[in-house]
Write an enzyme that holds these catalytic residues in place. Structure first.
Site, short mmCIF file in Angstrom:
data_model
loop_
_atom_site.label_atom_id
_atom_site.label_comp_id
_atom_site.label_asym_id
_atom_site.label_seq_id
_atom_site.Cartn_x
_atom_site.Cartn_y
_atom_site.Cartn_z
N TRP A 1 1.27 -1.46 0.24
CA TRP A 1 0.24 -0.09 -0.14
C TRP A 1 0.72 1.07 -0.04
O TRP A 1 0.57 2.06 0.38
CB TRP A 1 -0.44 0.19 1.23
N GLU B 1 -2.70 6.64 7.07
CA GLU B 1 -2.62 7.22 7.98
C GLU B 1 -3.23 7.21 9.71
O GLU B 1 -3.42 7.81 9.89
CB GLU B 1 -2.16 9.22 7.74
C1 LIG Z 1 -4.83 4.25 -0.84
C2 LIG Z 1 -3.99 4.02 0.04
C3 LIG Z 1 -2.11 4.39 0.25
C4 LIG Z 1 -1.76 4.52 1.44
N1 LIG Z 1 -0.31 4.79 1.02
C5 LIG Z 1 0.74 4.71 2.19
C6 LIG Z 1 1.84 4.65 2.09
O1 LIG Z 1 2.04 5.84 1.36
N2 LIG Z 1 2.64 4.32 2.80
C7 LIG Z 1 2.41 3.89 4.39
O2 LIG Z 1 3.01 2.35 4.69
N3 LIG Z 1 1.25 2.96 4.17
C8 LIG Z 1 0.44 3.44 3.32
N4 LIG Z 1 -0.71 2.92 3.62
C9 LIG Z 1 -0.97 2.03 4.42
C10 LIG Z 1 -2.51 2.65 5.51
O3 LIG Z 1 -1.44 3.15 5.78
C11 LIG Z 1 -2.69 1.18 6.32
O4 LIG Z 1 -3.95 0.20 4.99
C12 LIG Z 1 -3.54 1.31 7.22
O5 LIG Z 1 -2.50 2.04 8.24
C13 LIG Z 1 -4.25 0.45 7.96
O6 LIG Z 1 -3.65 -0.99 7.80
P1 LIG Z 1 -4.33 -2.41 7.43
O7 LIG Z 1 -4.72 -1.69 6.28
O8 LIG Z 1 -3.45 -3.34 7.13
O9 LIG Z 1 -5.87 -2.12 7.86
P2 LIG Z 1 -5.61 -3.22 9.58
O10 LIG Z 1 -4.49 -3.04 10.53
O11 LIG Z 1 -5.41 -4.42 9.02
O12 LIG Z 1 -7.12 -2.57 10.33
C14 LIG Z 1 -8.66 -3.33 9.85
C15 LIG Z 1 -9.77 -3.11 10.65
O13 LIG Z 1 -9.07 -3.95 11.74
C16 LIG Z 1 -9.09 -2.50 13.04
N5 LIG Z 1 -7.90 -2.02 13.98
C17 LIG Z 1 -7.29 -2.94 14.41
N6 LIG Z 1 -6.42 -2.92 14.90
C18 LIG Z 1 -7.10 -2.22 16.21
C19 LIG Z 1 -6.88 -2.37 17.36
N7 LIG Z 1 -5.75 -2.13 17.71
N8 LIG Z 1 -8.01 -1.42 17.89
C20 LIG Z 1 -9.37 -1.78 16.92
N9 LIG Z 1 -9.00 -1.75 15.82
C21 LIG Z 1 -8.51 -1.86 14.87
C22 LIG Z 1 -8.88 -0.83 12.35
O14 LIG Z 1 -9.35 -0.15 12.80
C23 LIG Z 1 -9.83 -1.53 10.47
O15 LIG Z 1 -10.72 -0.81 10.91
C24 LIG Z 1 -1.89 3.17 1.92
C25 LIG Z 1 -3.38 1.98 2.12
C26 LIG Z 1 -4.50 3.02 1.54
C27 LIG Z 1 -5.71 2.54 1.37
#
Ligand SMILES: Cc1cc2nc3c(=O)[nH]c(=O)nc-3n(C[C@H](O)[C@H](O)[C@H](O)COP(=O)(O)OP(=O)(O)OC[C@H]3O[C@@H](n4cnc5c(N)ncnc54)[C@H](O)[C@@H]3O)c2cc1C
Length: 391
Positions: free
Chosen positions: A168, A370
């Site tokens: 991502w 973020e």
């Molecule tokens: C278009 C796009 C661009 C991006 N660009 C970058 C980038 O340039 N660099 C980079 O490093 N990353 C980037 N990201 C990544 C982004 O920061 C992550 O998608 C985000 O941090 C969430 O991680 P995940 O998708 O793995 O979701 P997960 O962490 O798997 O979360 C899934 C769900 O579980 C919930 N959850 C997780 N842990 C807990 C908890 N402890 N308590 C309650 N709820 C919880 C979350 O709130 C969410 O609803 C990007 C993402 C997108 C979609």
């Protein structure tokens, strides 16, 4: 359709801005109207970042607004930075994302944690847009919990050997340099500058996004990449390094979301005056007025919150939790406004004649990246109770 946007300033907040801040915002707005609004729907539809706008983005100060001029930045204050992000996202969150990553996630760590040689080598090229950068923190199995990352490097004497993958990553397929966060043999997180062309380093594009389609996103894959020792950021180790970059980027997102919300409100207000049903403009019906009144109230509250946050950032006093609150509040506010604005536009609201659906789809990424909406709530919860609830 011509870009007829007008800014909205219900509480006369322009009076709180300096002449320079207003000039920077207005210059960005004019350039975006002329150069980006006419092409953005096609970029979104084609799922292509419009690379031809990169020099223009640099010219309005979108790359490193607050980076000192000696390194090619614009040397502006935090509110000016926020206003530029507001204007960018008023047109498209994907364009703002490209600039946010370049400024806060690539230039900021090089400026704050880099050696003087690294600053001289990378910052002027990033400020001018000659080079695009990306930021690799998230991994396939570590999103909200980046501290668990598996990407690692070993000290091989004359170089580091980097292995792992990132997921991502905004800008990655077009980036000349990636700021990559990885663990050393002791498990301590460091930033490494990985350059395009290094053997074993690839950045494939992630396709099929229904959101942020005008921003390119990819992976970062490191297969025994030899990284020169001078490419390690010497000034910081630990998770605090990437998290401080996120503070800066989230601050920009808080402003950007106001831009998206203003665009939706502006369009809805105009449409409600022009669209006639039952022999009246739909803006004459109480239910439409309720939607519009609530939108401008929420936008105004967000403007006040975010301006104050800008003052605190300028004084170096804004906390991570204060920034979380603004990011969470403003993105949620913008999504809700986009949904209401879509309703006011009726069937037309689902078409690309209007920017509403594009904003709505984009904001689904912005509310997740973020730090997700819920993680920011937990940051506020931890701040007010002293008890972290996310582990
Ligand atoms: C278009 C796009 C661009 C991006 N660009 C970058 C980038 O340039 N660099 C980079 O490093 N990353 C980037 N990201 C990544 C982004 O920061 C992550 O998608 C985000 O941090 C969430 O991680 P995940 O998708 O793995 O979701 P997960 O962490 O798997 O979360 C899934 C769900 O579980 C919930 N959850 C997780 N842990 C807990 C908890 N402890 N308590 C309650 N709820 C919880 C979350 O709130 C969410 O609803 C990007 C993402 C997108 C979609």
């Amino acid at each position: 359709m011509a870009d007829r946007f007008q800014g909205h300033d219900y509480y006369l907040m322009d009076e709180m801005l300096t002449e320079e801040q207003k000039m920077i915002r207005d210059a960005a707005r004019e350039w975006l109207k002329a150069e980006v609004s006419p092409i953005i729907e096609d970029s979104f539809e084609d799922a292509k970042f419009p690379e031809q706008i990169v020099p223009g983005l640099a010219s309005i100060g979108a790359f490193g607004p607050y980076i000192p001029e000696e390194y090619g930045g614009a040397g502006l204050d935090q509110i000016s930075y926020g206003l530029i992000m507001q204007e960018l996202e008023r047109v498209d969150s994907g364009i703002r994302s490209t600039a946010s990553v370049q400024s806060s996630l690539v230039m900021y760590p090089i400026w704050k944690f880099g050696s003087e040689e690294q600053r001289q080598k990378f910052l002027p090229k990033l400020a001018s847009g000659e080079w695009i950068g990306c930021f690799g923190l998230t991994e396939p199995d570590f999103g909200s919990n980046p501290g668990g990352m598996l990407t690692n490097f070993k000290d091989m004497g004359d170089h580091y050997l980097l292995n792992g993958s990132k997921m991502w990553i905004s800008n990655s397929p077009i980036a000349q340099v990636a700021v990559v966060w990885a663990k050393n043999e002791e498990g301590r997180i460091h930033g490494l500058l990985v350059e395009k062309g290094m053997e074993g380093f690839t950045a494939p594009e992630i396709k099929g996004k229904h959101s942020l389609r005008a921003s390119i996103t990819g992976e970062l894959i490191f297969d025994n990449v030899k990284v020169p020792k001078e490419n390690l950021l010497p000034g910081k180790s630990g998770l605090g390094g990437p998290l401080s970059c996120l503070d800066s980027a989230r601050f920009g997102i808080a402003w950007g979301a106001i831009g998206a919300a203003m665009d939706c409100y502006d369009s809805a207000l105009r449409y409600s005056m022009e669209r006639i049903q039952f022999d009246k403009p739909i803006g004459a019906f109480q239910l439409t007025q309720k939607k519009l009144a609530e939108m401008i109230t929420e936008i105004t509250k967000a403007q006040l919150l975010t301006f104050r946050l800008g003052e605190l950032r300028n004084e170096g006093r804004a906390t991570t939790a204060q920034i979380s609150m603004a990011k969470r509040n403003n993105v949620d506010m913008a999504i809700k406004i986009a949904r209401e604005a879509r309703q006011i536009h009726g069937g037309m609201g689902i078409t690309n004649e209007y920017s509403i659906m594009r904003h709505m789809a984009n904001l689904e990424s912005v509310i997740t990246y973020e730090g997700t909406h819920d993680i920011h709530l937990l940051i506020t919860g931890a701040d007010v109770t002293g008890i972290p609830a996310f582990k």
